[in-house]
Design a protein around this motif. Structure first.
Motif, PDB file in Angstrom:
ATOM      1  N   GLU A 161     -11.811 -12.150  -2.391  1.00 33.59           N
ATOM      2  CA  GLU A 161     -11.703 -11.044  -1.441  1.00 33.59           C
ATOM      3  C   GLU A 161     -10.266 -10.887  -0.943  1.00 33.59           C
ATOM      4  O   GLU A 161      -9.482 -11.836  -0.931  1.00 33.59           O
ATOM      5  CB  GLU A 161     -12.599 -11.292  -0.226  1.00 33.59           C
ATOM      6  N   ARG A 182      -5.177 -11.699  -8.144  1.00 36.66           N
ATOM      7  CA  ARG A 182      -6.488 -11.092  -8.387  1.00 36.66           C
ATOM      8  C   ARG A 182      -7.004 -11.452  -9.792  1.00 36.66           C
ATOM      9  O   ARG A 182      -8.150 -11.852  -9.974  1.00 36.66           O
ATOM     10  CB  ARG A 182      -6.346  -9.562  -8.249  1.00 36.66           C
ATOM     11  N   THR A 212      -7.003   0.577   4.394  1.00 41.23           N
ATOM     12  CA  THR A 212      -8.110  -0.381   4.264  1.00 41.23           C
ATOM     13  C   THR A 212      -7.814  -1.231   3.022  1.00 41.23           C
ATOM     14  O   THR A 212      -6.876  -0.943   2.273  1.00 41.23           O
ATOM     15  CB  THR A 212      -9.462   0.330   4.067  1.00 41.23           C
ATOM     16  N   GLU A 213      -8.647  -2.220   2.780  1.00 40.84           N
ATOM     17  CA  GLU A 213      -8.427  -3.123   1.634  1.00 40.84           C
ATOM     18  C   GLU A 213      -8.579  -2.389   0.301  1.00 40.84           C
ATOM     19  O   GLU A 213      -8.109  -2.886  -0.727  1.00 40.84           O
ATOM     20  CB  GLU A 213      -9.403  -4.300   1.687  1.00 40.84           C
ATOM     21  N   THR A 214      -9.232  -1.215   0.304  1.00 41.35           N
ATOM     22  CA  THR A 214      -9.417  -0.489  -0.961  1.00 41.35           C
ATOM     23  C   THR A 214      -8.354   0.601  -1.159  1.00 41.35           C
ATOM     24  O   THR A 214      -8.424   1.356  -2.131  1.00 41.35           O
ATOM     25  CB  THR A 214     -10.819   0.151  -1.020  1.00 41.35           C
ATOM     26  N   HIS A 215      -7.388   0.675  -0.265  1.00 38.15           N
ATOM     27  CA  HIS A 215      -6.312   1.666  -0.432  1.00 38.15           C
ATOM     28  C   HIS A 215      -5.562   1.358  -1.729  1.00 38.15           C
ATOM     29  O   HIS A 215      -5.323   0.192  -2.040  1.00 38.15           O
ATOM     30  CB  HIS A 215      -5.350   1.582   0.764  1.00 38.15           C
ATOM     31  N   TYR A 258       0.814  -1.224   0.000  1.00 36.93           N
ATOM     32  CA  TYR A 258       0.000   0.000   0.000  1.00 36.93           C
ATOM     33  C   TYR A 258       0.850   1.277   0.000  1.00 36.93           C
ATOM     34  O   TYR A 258       0.328   2.374  -0.173  1.00 36.93           O
ATOM     35  CB  TYR A 258      -0.908   0.033   1.229  1.00 36.93           C
ATOM     36  N   LYS A 291     -12.326  -5.213   8.664  1.00 42.44           N
ATOM     37  CA  LYS A 291     -13.091  -6.106   7.777  1.00 42.44           C
ATOM     38  C   LYS A 291     -13.009  -7.554   8.267  1.00 42.44           C
ATOM     39  O   LYS A 291     -14.028  -8.251   8.350  1.00 42.44           O
ATOM     40  CB  LYS A 291     -12.556  -5.992   6.340  1.00 42.44           C
TER      41      LYS A 291
END
Ligand code: NAD
Ligand code: TYD
Length: 355
Positions: free
Chosen positions: A245, A170, A147-150, A136, A303
């Protein structure tokens, strides 16, 4: 059974030992035994018919395909990597090979194997990709934790190679439907940690009355998690995580490197005081900073708590005390890690006077 790559390294060995202590499902460990891999870490499993060890390279497609076909694992947990940022600065090539090409090879071999499974088996199959918070990038002092969306903003050859492997994992889920799970964990510490990383290096150097090197001002911040908690989180994700995920795993424990060294020294002063009565903190030295040194990592682990009910069990105080006691009672293990190649590394990284 499950297939674990990198199971002779620090986190992988803790994972294999914890797995077989808590479950009755066999483990096949595949590890190349680089400088960081050590079969002594798995010595407690000698003679245990539930554990099979294979020395080999994750880049060897034929080997991986053969193992999958022969042992038919229901899950693959992928720890194998080159993992040390400083080594990636001196020599990035091995990081691209193992972390990127190796992950690609495993994904392809797993995809081919997975396509041969029955509907029930293929729905249950899992490929767990173990990644890091370092992908990240670096956080400003007042920024919210990752967060996981960073966005993925890696800064070192190590974190760039891990980020590349995350992207592959992914894509193999989105394109081929391979049931991939990815976790991003913060800095681990605990038993079997190779003493080139900060916490074991401090313990080992302190006891040998060598300098305790802090890069730059020592005010860089990391989140620290006891390795057993990381292993428990991976087990939980394997059991109940949703394919495709990503899950952050962290200790809710941000600390500066200076605070870490002070705590390690205070514990050693209490548990194994120097014969001359002088405090270990007098051995701290500030050395040249790491190029491109990320200033701060911090993990938002809400999360995994919300969806899977995982939280760390250890506090930093309890985990660090366990760790220091482990190193104090495993002098042979420490000695065996300090081979000629270890001394060469210390000389290259810290210069004369550090060995
Ligand atoms: P480690 O360096 O202690 O162990 C890596 C293991 O992988 C070693 O046993 C080594 O022999 C093996 N290996 C290396 N190249 C290989 C290859 N080509 N084929 C087969 N085996 C190979 O690393 P670690 O600290 O245990 O980290 C394990 C994983 O967890 C890595 O993927 C790392 O990126 C990730 N991770 C580590 C931390 C941490 O704080 N240590 C934090 C988050 C994520
Ligand atoms: P490290 O254990 O290498 O993990 P990472 O770089 O992956 O976070 O280092 C943890 C922190 O400690 C990092 O900010 C670099 C710093 N550090 C030192 O100050 N001195 C050292 O001798 C080492 C190895 C690390």
């Amino acid at each position: 059974m499950i297939l674990v790559t990198g199971g002779a390294g620090f986190i992988g060995a803790n994972f294999v030992l914890d797995w077989l202590a808590t479950r009755d499902e066999p483990v096949l460990t595949l590890d190349k035994l680089t400088y960081a891999g050590n079969l002594q870490n798995l010595a407690a499993l000698a003679g245990d018919p539930r554990h099979v060890f294979v020395q080999g390279d994750i880049c060897d497609r034929a080997l991986v395909e053969g193992l999958l076909a022969r042992h038919r694992p229901r899950a693959l947990v992928h720890f194998a990597a080159e993992s040390h940022v400083d080594r990636s600065i001196h020599g990035p090539e091995a990081f691209i090979r193992t972390n990127v090409e190796g992950t690609f090879t495993l994904l392809e071999a797993a995809r081919a194997y997975w396509s041969t499974l029955s509907d029930v088996e293929s729905a249950a199959f899992r490929f767990h990709h173990v990644s890091t918070d370092e992908v990240y990038g670096s956080l400003a002092p007042d920024a919210a934790p990752f967060t996981e969306t960073h966005p993925c903003l890696p800064n070192s050859p190590y974190s760039a190679s891990k980020a590349a492997s995350d992207h592959l994992a992914r894509a193999w889920f989105h394109t081929y439907g391979l049931p991939v799970l990815t976790s991003h964990c913060s800095n681990n510490y605990g038993p079997f940690h190779f003493p080139e990383k900060l916490i074991p290096l401090l313990i080992v150097n302190a006891c040998a009355q060598k300098p305790l090197p802090l890069y730059g001002d020592g005010l860089q911040v990391r989140d620290w998690l006891y390795v057993g908690d990381h292993c428990a989180a991976i087990r939980r994700i394997l059991d109940a995580g949703r394919p495709g995920e990503t899950y952050n795993i962290g200790g809710w424990n941000e600390m500066t490197n200076l605070a870490i060294v002070e705590q390690v020294c205070a514990l050693l002063d209490a548990l194994a005081p120097r014969a001359d009565g002088i405090a270990y903190a007098t051995q701290i030295v500030h050395v040249t900073d790491r190029p491109g040194h990320d200033r701060r990592y911090a993990i938002d682990a809400r999360k995994i708590e919300r969806e899977l009910g995982w939280r760390p069990a250890e506090t930093f105080a309890s985990g660090l005390e366990k760790t220091v006691r482990w190193y104090l009672t495993h002098a042979d293990w420490v000695k065996n890690t300090q081979s000629g190649s270890y001394r060469d590394w210390v000389l290259k990284q810290y210069g004369e006077g550090a060995t």
